[in-house]
Design an enzyme around this catalytic site. Sequence first.
Site, mmCIF file in Angstrom:
data_model
loop_
_atom_site.group_PDB
_atom_site.id
_atom_site.type_symbol
_atom_site.label_atom_id
_atom_site.label_comp_id
_atom_site.label_asym_id
_atom_site.label_seq_id
_atom_site.Cartn_x
_atom_site.Cartn_y
_atom_site.Cartn_z
ATOM 1 N N LYS A 162 33.601 18.731 -23.103
ATOM 2 C CA LYS A 162 34.844 19.079 -22.408
ATOM 3 C C LYS A 162 34.861 20.440 -21.707
ATOM 4 O O LYS A 162 35.910 20.877 -21.254
ATOM 5 C CB LYS A 162 36.008 19.005 -23.388
ATOM 6 C CG LYS A 162 35.885 20.002 -24.531
ATOM 7 C CD LYS A 162 37.176 20.144 -25.319
ATOM 8 C CE LYS A 162 37.021 21.150 -26.426
ATOM 9 N NZ LYS A 162 38.206 21.390 -27.216
ATOM 10 N N SER A 218 42.813 13.213 -18.600
ATOM 11 C CA SER A 218 43.267 14.593 -18.402
ATOM 12 C C SER A 218 44.037 14.702 -17.086
ATOM 13 O O SER A 218 43.770 13.957 -16.132
ATOM 14 C CB SER A 218 42.029 15.492 -18.353
ATOM 15 O OG SER A 218 42.345 16.738 -17.792
ATOM 16 N N THR A 258 43.485 16.741 -15.072
ATOM 17 C CA THR A 258 42.512 17.195 -14.073
ATOM 18 C C THR A 258 42.282 16.112 -13.004
ATOM 19 O O THR A 258 41.851 16.420 -11.895
ATOM 20 C CB THR A 258 41.189 17.619 -14.759
ATOM 21 O OG1 THR A 258 40.368 18.258 -13.809
ATOM 22 C CG2 THR A 258 40.417 16.449 -15.326
ATOM 23 N N TYR A 314 32.999 17.627 -15.026
ATOM 24 C CA TYR A 314 33.829 17.174 -16.157
ATOM 25 C C TYR A 314 35.007 16.343 -15.644
ATOM 26 O O TYR A 314 35.266 15.229 -16.118
ATOM 27 C CB TYR A 314 34.341 18.381 -16.966
ATOM 28 C CG TYR A 314 35.455 18.005 -17.916
ATOM 29 C CD1 TYR A 314 35.185 17.334 -19.111
ATOM 30 C CD2 TYR A 314 36.796 18.280 -17.612
ATOM 31 C CE1 TYR A 314 36.207 16.957 -19.970
ATOM 32 C CE2 TYR A 314 37.821 17.911 -18.468
ATOM 33 C CZ TYR A 314 37.524 17.256 -19.641
ATOM 34 O OH TYR A 314 38.538 16.863 -20.495
ATOM 35 N N LYS A 329 36.216 12.083 -15.961
ATOM 36 C CA LYS A 329 37.501 11.487 -16.375
ATOM 37 C C LYS A 329 37.967 10.464 -15.339
ATOM 38 O O LYS A 329 38.470 9.397 -15.694
ATOM 39 C CB LYS A 329 38.562 12.575 -16.593
ATOM 40 C CG LYS A 329 38.284 13.480 -17.781
ATOM 41 C CD LYS A 329 38.254 12.711 -19.099
ATOM 42 C CE LYS A 329 37.916 13.576 -20.290
ATOM 43 N NZ LYS A 329 37.596 12.825 -21.503
ATOM 44 N N GLY A 368 38.145 26.996 -8.215
ATOM 45 C CA GLY A 368 38.521 25.672 -8.729
ATOM 46 C C GLY A 368 39.761 25.658 -9.602
ATOM 47 O O GLY A 368 40.178 24.596 -10.050
ATOM 48 N N ASP A 369 40.358 26.845 -9.900
ATOM 49 C CA ASP A 369 41.564 26.841 -10.735
ATOM 50 C C ASP A 369 42.744 26.279 -9.938
ATOM 51 O O ASP A 369 43.046 26.760 -8.836
ATOM 52 C CB ASP A 369 41.910 28.264 -11.210
ATOM 53 C CG ASP A 369 41.377 28.549 -12.600
ATOM 54 O OD1 ASP A 369 40.936 27.592 -13.271
ATOM 55 O OD2 ASP A 369 41.401 29.724 -13.009
HETATM 56 N N1 LIG Z 1 41.240 20.039 -25.321
HETATM 57 C C1 LIG Z 1 41.637 19.891 -24.079
HETATM 58 O O1 LIG Z 1 42.077 20.849 -23.442
HETATM 59 C C2 LIG Z 1 41.599 18.534 -23.404
HETATM 60 C C3 LIG Z 1 42.380 18.297 -22.265
HETATM 61 C C4 LIG Z 1 42.304 17.056 -21.642
HETATM 62 C C5 LIG Z 1 41.478 16.062 -22.170
HETATM 63 N N2 LIG Z 1 40.732 16.327 -23.269
HETATM 64 C C6 LIG Z 1 39.850 15.271 -23.788
HETATM 65 O O2 LIG Z 1 40.234 14.950 -25.097
HETATM 66 C C7 LIG Z 1 39.101 14.563 -25.872
HETATM 67 C C8 LIG Z 1 39.057 15.366 -27.148
HETATM 68 O O3 LIG Z 1 39.034 16.753 -26.827
HETATM 69 P P1 LIG Z 1 39.010 17.880 -27.935
HETATM 70 O O4 LIG Z 1 39.670 19.074 -27.355
HETATM 71 O O5 LIG Z 1 39.498 17.339 -29.236
HETATM 72 O O6 LIG Z 1 37.457 18.141 -27.999
HETATM 73 P P2 LIG Z 1 36.513 18.460 -29.261
HETATM 74 O O7 LIG Z 1 35.205 18.884 -28.715
HETATM 75 O O8 LIG Z 1 37.198 19.338 -30.230
HETATM 76 O O9 LIG Z 1 36.377 17.006 -29.920
HETATM 77 C C9 LIG Z 1 35.457 16.052 -29.465
HETATM 78 C C10 LIG Z 1 34.744 15.498 -30.690
HETATM 79 O O10 LIG Z 1 33.851 14.480 -30.270
HETATM 80 C C11 LIG Z 1 32.591 14.666 -30.892
HETATM 81 N N3 LIG Z 1 31.604 14.062 -29.998
HETATM 82 C C12 LIG Z 1 31.328 14.379 -28.715
HETATM 83 N N4 LIG Z 1 30.415 13.539 -28.206
HETATM 84 C C13 LIG Z 1 30.106 12.661 -29.201
HETATM 85 C C14 LIG Z 1 29.243 11.539 -29.298
HETATM 86 N N5 LIG Z 1 28.501 11.135 -28.272
HETATM 87 N N6 LIG Z 1 29.196 10.862 -30.465
HETATM 88 C C15 LIG Z 1 29.933 11.227 -31.533
HETATM 89 N N7 LIG Z 1 30.789 12.290 -31.502
HETATM 90 C C16 LIG Z 1 30.861 12.993 -30.352
HETATM 91 C C17 LIG Z 1 32.453 16.163 -31.101
HETATM 92 O O11 LIG Z 1 31.596 16.484 -32.176
HETATM 93 C C18 LIG Z 1 33.915 16.554 -31.411
HETATM 94 O O12 LIG Z 1 34.181 16.471 -32.792
HETATM 95 C C19 LIG Z 1 37.896 14.747 -24.946
HETATM 96 O O13 LIG Z 1 37.606 13.498 -24.363
HETATM 97 C C20 LIG Z 1 38.401 15.711 -23.901
HETATM 98 O O14 LIG Z 1 37.737 15.572 -22.681
HETATM 99 C C21 LIG Z 1 40.779 17.534 -23.907
#
Ligand SMILES: NC(=O)c1ccc[n+]([C@@H]2O[C@H](COP(=O)([O-])OP(=O)(O)OC[C@H]3O[C@@H](n4cnc5c(N)ncnc54)[C@H](O)[C@@H]3O)[C@@H](O)[C@H]2O)c1
Length: 340
Positions: free
Chosen positions: A86, A126, A128, A151, A155, A298-299
Amino acid sequence: MEEILVTGGTGYIGSHTVVELIESGYKPIIVDDFRNSKPFILDRLAEITGEEITQYKLDCADEEALSEVFEKHPNIAGVIHFAADKAVGESAINPLKYYDNNIGGLVTVLKVLLKFKVQHFVFSSSCTVYGEPESPVVIESTPIQNAASPYGDTKIICERIIQNTVQANPNFNATLLRYFNPIGAHPSALIGELPQGIPNNLVPYITQTANGIRESLTVYGDDYPTEDGTCIRDYIHVVDLAKAHVNAIKWLSNEPAGVVEAFNIGTGKGSSVLEIIRTFEAVNQLKIKYAIGPKRAGDVIQIYANPTKAKTVLNWTAKYTIADALKHSWNWEKSLLTLK
Ligand SMILES: NC(=O)c1ccc[n+]([C@@H]2O[C@H](COP(=O)([O-])OP(=O)(O)OC[C@H]3O[C@@H](n4cnc5c(N)ncnc54)[C@H](O)[C@@H]3O)[C@@H](O)[C@H]2O)c1
Protein backbone atom coordinates in the site's frame (compact mmCIF):
# COMPACT_ATOMS: atom_id res chain seq x y z
CA MET A 1 -21.83 -19.24 12.77
CA GLU A 2 -20.99 -17.89 9.32
CA GLU A 3 -17.31 -18.15 8.39
CA ILE A 4 -15.62 -15.23 6.62
CA LEU A 5 -12.08 -15.49 5.26
CA VAL A 6 -10.08 -12.32 5.87
CA THR A 7 -6.90 -11.94 3.79
CA GLY A 8 -4.51 -9.47 5.42
CA GLY A 9 -6.41 -9.98 8.67
CA THR A 10 -3.51 -9.04 10.96
CA GLY A 11 -2.91 -5.75 9.13
CA TYR A 12 -4.16 -2.34 10.21
CA ILE A 13 -7.70 -2.37 8.79
CA GLY A 14 -7.99 -6.16 8.67
CA SER A 15 -7.33 -6.61 12.42
CA HIS A 16 -10.00 -4.06 13.35
CA THR A 17 -12.41 -5.77 10.97
CA VAL A 18 -11.75 -9.16 12.58
CA VAL A 19 -12.85 -7.65 15.93
CA GLU A 20 -16.04 -6.22 14.41
CA LEU A 21 -16.86 -9.48 12.63
CA ILE A 22 -16.63 -11.39 15.92
CA GLU A 23 -18.73 -8.77 17.70
CA SER A 24 -21.38 -9.23 15.02
CA GLY A 25 -21.46 -13.02 15.38
CA TYR A 26 -19.24 -14.07 12.45
CA LYS A 27 -16.28 -16.44 12.60
CA PRO A 28 -13.31 -14.81 10.84
CA ILE A 29 -10.52 -16.97 9.41
CA ILE A 30 -7.32 -15.01 8.87
CA VAL A 31 -4.90 -15.54 6.01
CA ASP A 32 -1.78 -13.40 6.29
CA ASP A 33 1.93 -14.02 5.76
CA PHE A 34 2.94 -11.15 8.09
CA ARG A 35 4.87 -9.33 5.38
CA ASN A 36 3.54 -6.07 6.79
CA SER A 37 2.20 -7.08 10.19
CA LYS A 38 3.30 -8.88 13.33
CA PRO A 39 2.13 -12.19 14.81
CA PHE A 40 1.60 -10.59 18.27
CA ILE A 41 -1.52 -8.95 16.77
CA LEU A 42 -3.15 -12.40 16.98
CA ASP A 43 -2.67 -12.40 20.78
CA ARG A 44 -4.10 -8.90 20.93
CA LEU A 45 -7.14 -9.98 18.91
CA ALA A 46 -7.69 -12.85 21.33
CA GLU A 47 -7.38 -10.43 24.25
CA ILE A 48 -9.97 -8.02 22.80
CA THR A 49 -12.47 -10.62 21.66
CA GLY A 50 -11.91 -13.44 24.18
CA GLU A 51 -11.61 -15.87 21.26
CA GLU A 52 -8.75 -17.78 19.65
CA ILE A 53 -8.81 -16.80 16.01
CA THR A 54 -8.17 -19.37 13.31
CA GLN A 55 -5.31 -18.18 11.13
CA TYR A 56 -3.10 -19.45 8.33
CA LYS A 57 0.32 -18.03 7.58
CA LEU A 58 0.50 -18.05 3.81
CA ASP A 59 0.82 -15.89 0.74
CA CYS A 60 -2.67 -15.50 -0.69
CA ALA A 61 -1.14 -15.60 -4.16
CA ASP A 62 -0.24 -19.26 -3.46
CA GLU A 63 -3.24 -20.98 -5.05
CA GLU A 64 -2.52 -24.41 -3.65
CA ALA A 65 -2.05 -23.23 -0.08
CA LEU A 66 -5.13 -21.02 -0.23
CA SER A 67 -7.20 -23.88 -1.68
CA GLU A 68 -6.22 -26.05 1.28
CA VAL A 69 -7.75 -23.46 3.62
CA PHE A 70 -11.05 -23.69 1.74
CA GLU A 71 -10.87 -27.49 1.79
CA LYS A 72 -10.53 -27.35 5.59
CA HIS A 73 -13.37 -24.82 5.87
CA PRO A 74 -15.99 -25.79 3.28
CA ASN A 75 -18.57 -23.40 4.74
CA ILE A 76 -16.77 -20.11 4.12
CA ALA A 77 -19.54 -17.77 2.95
CA GLY A 78 -17.47 -14.73 2.05
CA VAL A 79 -14.00 -13.28 1.57
CA ILE A 80 -12.83 -9.84 2.66
CA HIS A 81 -9.67 -9.16 0.69
CA PHE A 82 -7.32 -6.68 2.39
CA ALA A 83 -3.98 -8.28 1.49
CA ALA A 84 -2.01 -5.88 -0.70
CA ASP A 85 1.01 -3.60 -0.64
CA LYS A 86 0.00 0.00 0.00
CA ALA A 87 2.93 2.44 -0.04
CA VAL A 88 2.27 4.93 -2.84
CA GLY A 89 5.89 6.19 -2.99
CA GLU A 90 7.39 2.69 -3.03
CA SER A 91 5.01 1.71 -5.84
CA ALA A 92 6.59 4.35 -8.09
CA ILE A 93 10.05 2.92 -7.37
CA ASN A 94 9.08 -0.74 -7.60
CA PRO A 95 5.87 -0.95 -9.67
CA LEU A 96 6.21 -4.67 -10.45
CA LYS A 97 6.06 -5.51 -6.74
CA TYR A 98 2.66 -3.79 -6.67
CA TYR A 99 1.29 -5.29 -9.88
CA ASP A 100 2.52 -8.69 -8.74
CA ASN A 101 1.07 -8.70 -5.22
CA ASN A 102 -2.00 -6.51 -5.57
CA ILE A 103 -3.19 -7.83 -8.92
CA GLY A 104 -1.65 -11.33 -8.80
CA GLY A 105 -2.98 -11.84 -5.26
CA LEU A 106 -6.49 -10.75 -6.25
CA VAL A 107 -6.55 -12.99 -9.33
CA THR A 108 -5.58 -16.02 -7.23
CA VAL A 109 -8.13 -15.23 -4.53
CA LEU A 110 -10.87 -14.89 -7.16
CA LYS A 111 -9.88 -18.17 -8.84
CA VAL A 112 -10.10 -19.99 -5.52
CA LEU A 113 -13.36 -18.24 -4.65
CA LEU A 114 -14.89 -19.51 -7.92
CA LYS A 115 -13.49 -23.00 -7.39
CA PHE A 116 -15.05 -23.26 -3.93
CA LYS A 117 -18.27 -21.45 -4.88
CA VAL A 118 -17.90 -18.71 -2.28
CA GLN A 119 -20.86 -16.34 -2.46
CA HIS A 120 -19.63 -12.94 -1.28
CA PHE A 121 -16.54 -10.82 -1.88
CA VAL A 122 -15.55 -7.50 -0.29
CA PHE A 123 -12.62 -5.62 -1.80
CA SER A 124 -10.42 -2.90 -0.27
CA SER A 125 -10.39 -0.14 -2.82
CA SER A 126 -9.46 3.49 -2.33
CA CYS A 127 -10.58 7.03 -3.11
CA THR A 128 -7.34 7.21 -5.10
CA VAL A 129 -9.39 5.84 -8.03
CA TYR A 130 -10.97 9.32 -8.37
CA GLY A 131 -7.57 11.01 -8.91
CA GLU A 132 -7.82 14.83 -8.64
CA PRO A 133 -11.57 15.25 -9.01
CA GLU A 134 -13.23 18.32 -10.56
CA SER A 135 -15.26 18.86 -7.40
CA PRO A 136 -13.68 17.92 -4.02
CA VAL A 137 -16.72 15.94 -2.93
CA VAL A 138 -17.03 12.67 -4.82
CA ILE A 139 -19.87 10.22 -5.36
CA GLU A 140 -19.46 6.68 -6.66
CA SER A 141 -20.28 7.75 -10.22
CA THR A 142 -17.57 10.44 -10.22
CA PRO A 143 -15.33 9.43 -13.13
CA ILE A 144 -12.39 7.15 -12.40
CA GLN A 145 -9.22 8.92 -13.57
CA ASN A 146 -5.74 7.90 -14.54
CA ALA A 147 -3.98 6.97 -11.33
CA ALA A 148 -1.12 9.13 -10.06
CA SER A 149 0.85 6.04 -8.93
CA PRO A 150 1.23 2.34 -9.75
CA TYR A 151 -0.47 1.66 -6.38
CA GLY A 152 -3.51 3.67 -7.48
CA ASP A 153 -3.42 1.94 -10.82
CA THR A 154 -3.66 -1.47 -9.12
CA LYS A 155 -6.85 -0.38 -7.35
CA ILE A 156 -8.46 0.73 -10.64
CA ILE A 157 -7.39 -2.49 -12.38
CA CYS A 158 -8.52 -4.67 -9.45
CA GLU A 159 -11.97 -3.03 -9.45
CA ARG A 160 -12.25 -3.81 -13.17
CA ILE A 161 -11.06 -7.40 -12.69
CA ILE A 162 -13.74 -7.95 -10.04
CA GLN A 163 -16.47 -6.40 -12.22
CA ASN A 164 -15.49 -8.52 -15.22
CA THR A 165 -15.22 -11.69 -13.14
CA VAL A 166 -18.68 -11.23 -11.63
CA GLN A 167 -20.09 -10.47 -15.07
CA ALA A 168 -18.59 -13.62 -16.54
CA ASN A 169 -19.47 -15.79 -13.50
CA PRO A 170 -22.62 -14.36 -11.97
CA ASN A 171 -22.61 -16.84 -9.10
CA PHE A 172 -21.18 -14.55 -6.45
CA ASN A 173 -21.59 -10.87 -5.56
CA ALA A 174 -19.13 -8.18 -4.52
CA THR A 175 -18.64 -4.73 -3.02
CA LEU A 176 -15.79 -2.38 -3.85
CA LEU A 177 -15.24 -0.31 -0.71
CA ARG A 178 -13.48 2.93 -1.60
CA TYR A 179 -11.80 3.97 1.64
CA PHE A 180 -10.91 7.55 2.31
CA ASN A 181 -8.14 8.12 4.89
CA PRO A 182 -8.21 5.64 7.77
CA ILE A 183 -6.77 6.90 11.06
CA GLY A 184 -7.07 6.03 14.74
CA ALA A 185 -6.76 2.75 16.56
CA HIS A 186 -8.91 0.43 18.64
CA PRO A 187 -10.10 2.21 21.83
CA SER A 188 -8.43 -0.57 23.87
CA ALA A 189 -5.05 0.56 22.42
CA LEU A 190 -4.28 -3.13 21.80
CA ILE A 191 -4.27 -2.89 17.99
CA GLY A 192 -3.53 -0.06 15.58
CA GLU A 193 -1.38 0.93 12.62
CA LEU A 194 2.14 -0.56 12.62
CA PRO A 195 4.19 1.29 10.01
CA GLN A 196 7.48 -0.35 9.09
CA GLY A 197 10.23 2.25 8.87
CA ILE A 198 9.34 5.84 8.06
CA PRO A 199 5.55 6.23 8.03
CA ASN A 200 3.91 7.19 4.73
CA ASN A 201 0.77 8.51 6.36
CA LEU A 202 0.23 11.73 8.28
CA VAL A 203 -1.09 10.45 11.60
CA PRO A 204 1.58 7.80 12.33
CA TYR A 205 4.15 10.46 11.45
CA ILE A 206 2.52 12.83 13.95
CA THR A 207 2.42 10.22 16.72
CA GLN A 208 6.03 9.17 16.07
CA THR A 209 7.07 12.82 16.19
CA ALA A 210 5.16 13.25 19.44
CA ASN A 211 7.01 10.37 21.09
CA GLY A 212 10.41 11.42 19.76
CA ILE A 213 11.00 8.71 17.10
CA ARG A 214 10.90 11.45 14.42
CA GLU A 215 12.42 14.84 15.04
CA SER A 216 9.94 16.93 13.11
CA LEU A 217 6.98 16.57 10.79
CA THR A 218 7.04 18.02 7.28
CA VAL A 219 3.82 19.52 5.92
CA TYR A 220 4.05 19.20 2.16
CA GLY A 221 2.97 22.61 0.87
CA ASP A 222 0.94 25.40 2.46
CA ASP A 223 -0.05 27.39 -0.61
CA TYR A 224 -2.70 25.11 -2.07
CA PRO A 225 -6.03 26.78 -2.89
CA THR A 226 -7.64 25.69 0.40
CA GLU A 227 -8.57 27.76 3.46
CA ASP A 228 -5.25 27.28 5.28
CA GLY A 229 -3.22 26.30 2.20
CA THR A 230 -2.75 22.63 3.14
CA CYS A 231 -4.30 19.56 1.50
CA ILE A 232 -7.71 18.32 2.56
CA ARG A 233 -8.68 14.69 3.15
CA ASP A 234 -11.59 12.78 4.61
CA TYR A 235 -10.12 11.09 7.71
CA ILE A 236 -12.13 8.14 8.99
CA HIS A 237 -11.72 6.22 12.24
CA VAL A 238 -10.50 2.70 11.49
CA VAL A 239 -13.19 1.15 13.75
CA ASP A 240 -15.92 2.87 11.72
CA LEU A 241 -14.21 1.67 8.55
CA ALA A 242 -14.04 -1.87 9.95
CA LYS A 243 -17.78 -1.83 10.69
CA ALA A 244 -18.48 -0.93 7.06
CA HIS A 245 -17.09 -4.36 6.07
CA VAL A 246 -19.53 -6.14 8.36
CA ASN A 247 -22.40 -4.14 6.88
CA ALA A 248 -21.14 -4.96 3.38
CA ILE A 249 -21.11 -8.71 4.14
CA LYS A 250 -24.63 -8.48 5.63
CA TRP A 251 -25.88 -6.55 2.63
CA LEU A 252 -24.33 -8.97 0.13
CA SER A 253 -25.96 -11.93 1.86
CA ASN A 254 -29.39 -10.43 1.03
CA GLU A 255 -28.49 -9.52 -2.56
CA PRO A 256 -28.61 -11.81 -5.58
CA ALA A 257 -25.45 -13.18 -7.15
CA GLY A 258 -24.13 -11.08 -10.03
CA VAL A 259 -24.31 -7.77 -8.16
CA VAL A 260 -21.18 -5.56 -7.89
CA GLU A 261 -21.45 -2.19 -6.16
CA ALA A 262 -18.88 0.45 -5.21
CA PHE A 263 -19.29 2.45 -1.99
CA ASN A 264 -17.49 5.49 -0.64
CA ILE A 265 -16.45 4.81 2.94
CA GLY A 266 -15.72 8.20 4.43
CA THR A 267 -17.24 10.69 6.85
CA GLY A 268 -18.30 13.32 4.31
CA LYS A 269 -16.14 15.93 6.03
CA GLY A 270 -12.78 17.20 4.83
CA SER A 271 -9.99 18.22 7.24
CA SER A 272 -6.76 19.98 6.36
CA VAL A 273 -3.32 18.77 7.41
CA LEU A 274 -2.96 21.74 9.78
CA GLU A 275 -6.38 21.03 11.29
CA ILE A 276 -5.28 17.46 12.03
CA ILE A 277 -2.07 18.68 13.69
CA ARG A 278 -3.96 21.25 15.79
CA THR A 279 -6.66 18.82 16.81
CA PHE A 280 -4.00 16.25 17.78
CA GLU A 281 -2.25 18.88 19.90
CA ALA A 282 -5.46 20.02 21.57
CA VAL A 283 -6.91 16.62 22.35
CA ASN A 284 -3.63 15.17 23.65
CA GLN A 285 -2.25 18.35 25.27
CA LEU A 286 0.96 18.15 23.25
CA LYS A 287 2.96 20.29 20.85
CA ILE A 288 4.09 18.83 17.52
CA LYS A 289 7.26 20.15 15.92
CA TYR A 290 6.58 20.69 12.25
CA ALA A 291 7.92 22.63 9.28
CA ILE A 292 6.47 23.53 5.92
CA GLY A 293 8.21 21.73 3.05
CA PRO A 294 7.76 21.67 -0.73
CA LYS A 295 4.69 20.19 -2.34
CA ARG A 296 4.86 16.50 -3.26
CA ALA A 297 4.27 15.48 -6.85
CA GLY A 298 0.94 13.76 -7.34
CA ASP A 299 -0.72 14.98 -4.11
CA VAL A 300 -4.43 15.59 -4.66
CA ILE A 301 -5.40 19.04 -3.34
CA GLN A 302 -8.67 18.13 -1.72
CA ILE A 303 -11.03 15.20 -1.73
CA TYR A 304 -13.76 13.98 0.56
CA ALA A 305 -16.60 11.50 0.31
CA ASN A 306 -20.24 11.88 -0.28
CA PRO A 307 -21.10 8.79 1.82
CA THR A 308 -24.88 8.87 1.15
CA LYS A 309 -24.90 5.59 -0.79
CA ALA A 310 -23.21 3.69 2.06
CA LYS A 311 -25.75 5.21 4.46
CA THR A 312 -28.87 4.40 2.47
CA VAL A 313 -27.81 1.04 1.01
CA LEU A 314 -25.44 -0.44 3.62
CA ASN A 315 -27.06 1.33 6.60
CA TRP A 316 -23.58 2.52 7.61
CA THR A 317 -22.31 5.88 8.84
CA ALA A 318 -19.12 6.94 10.59
CA LYS A 319 -19.69 7.63 14.30
CA TYR A 320 -16.31 8.60 15.76
CA THR A 321 -14.93 12.16 15.58
CA ILE A 322 -11.48 13.14 14.38
CA ALA A 323 -10.65 14.05 17.99
CA ASP A 324 -11.57 10.50 19.11
CA ALA A 325 -9.40 9.02 16.36
CA LEU A 326 -6.40 11.21 17.24
CA LYS A 327 -6.74 10.36 20.93
CA HIS A 328 -6.86 6.65 20.10
CA SER A 329 -3.85 6.93 17.75
CA TRP A 330 -1.80 8.54 20.49
CA ASN A 331 -2.85 5.94 23.07
CA TRP A 332 -1.77 3.22 20.62
CA GLU A 333 1.57 4.90 19.92
CA LYS A 334 2.26 5.22 23.66
CA SER A 335 1.42 1.52 24.15
CA LEU A 336 4.03 0.62 21.53
CA LEU A 337 6.76 2.02 23.79
CA THR A 338 6.19 -0.89 26.15
CA LEU A 339 6.84 -3.35 23.31
CA LYS A 340 10.38 -2.13 22.64
N1 LIG B 1 -4.41 2.28 5.07
C1 LIG B 1 -4.83 3.06 4.10
O1 LIG B 1 -4.60 4.27 4.13
C2 LIG B 1 -5.65 2.51 2.95
C3 LIG B 1 -6.43 3.38 2.17
C4 LIG B 1 -7.14 2.85 1.09
C5 LIG B 1 -7.09 1.49 0.83
N2 LIG B 1 -6.32 0.68 1.60
C6 LIG B 1 -6.27 -0.75 1.27
O2 LIG B 1 -6.75 -1.49 2.36
C7 LIG B 1 -6.08 -2.75 2.45
C8 LIG B 1 -5.53 -2.94 3.85
O3 LIG B 1 -4.67 -1.85 4.16
P1 LIG B 1 -3.94 -1.72 5.56
O4 LIG B 1 -3.73 -0.28 5.81
O5 LIG B 1 -4.63 -2.55 6.58
O6 LIG B 1 -2.55 -2.37 5.18
P2 LIG B 1 -1.59 -3.33 6.04
O7 LIG B 1 -0.31 -3.41 5.31
O8 LIG B 1 -1.58 -2.94 7.46
O9 LIG B 1 -2.37 -4.73 5.93
C9 LIG B 1 -2.23 -5.58 4.82
C10 LIG B 1 -1.99 -6.98 5.36
O10 LIG B 1 -1.92 -7.88 4.26
C11 LIG B 1 -0.80 -8.74 4.42
N3 LIG B 1 -0.41 -9.15 3.08
C12 LIG B 1 -0.01 -8.37 2.04
N4 LIG B 1 0.18 -9.11 0.94
C13 LIG B 1 -0.10 -10.40 1.29
C14 LIG B 1 -0.10 -11.63 0.60
N5 LIG B 1 0.22 -11.71 -0.69
N6 LIG B 1 -0.46 -12.75 1.27
C15 LIG B 1 -0.81 -12.72 2.57
N7 LIG B 1 -0.83 -11.56 3.30
C16 LIG B 1 -0.47 -10.43 2.66
C17 LIG B 1 0.23 -7.93 5.19
O11 LIG B 1 1.12 -8.74 5.92
C18 LIG B 1 -0.68 -7.10 6.12
O12 LIG B 1 -0.92 -7.78 7.33
C19 LIG B 1 -5.03 -2.73 1.34
O13 LIG B 1 -5.58 -3.38 0.22
C20 LIG B 1 -4.85 -1.26 1.05
O14 LIG B 1 -4.43 -1.01 -0.26
C21 LIG B 1 -5.61 1.15 2.66
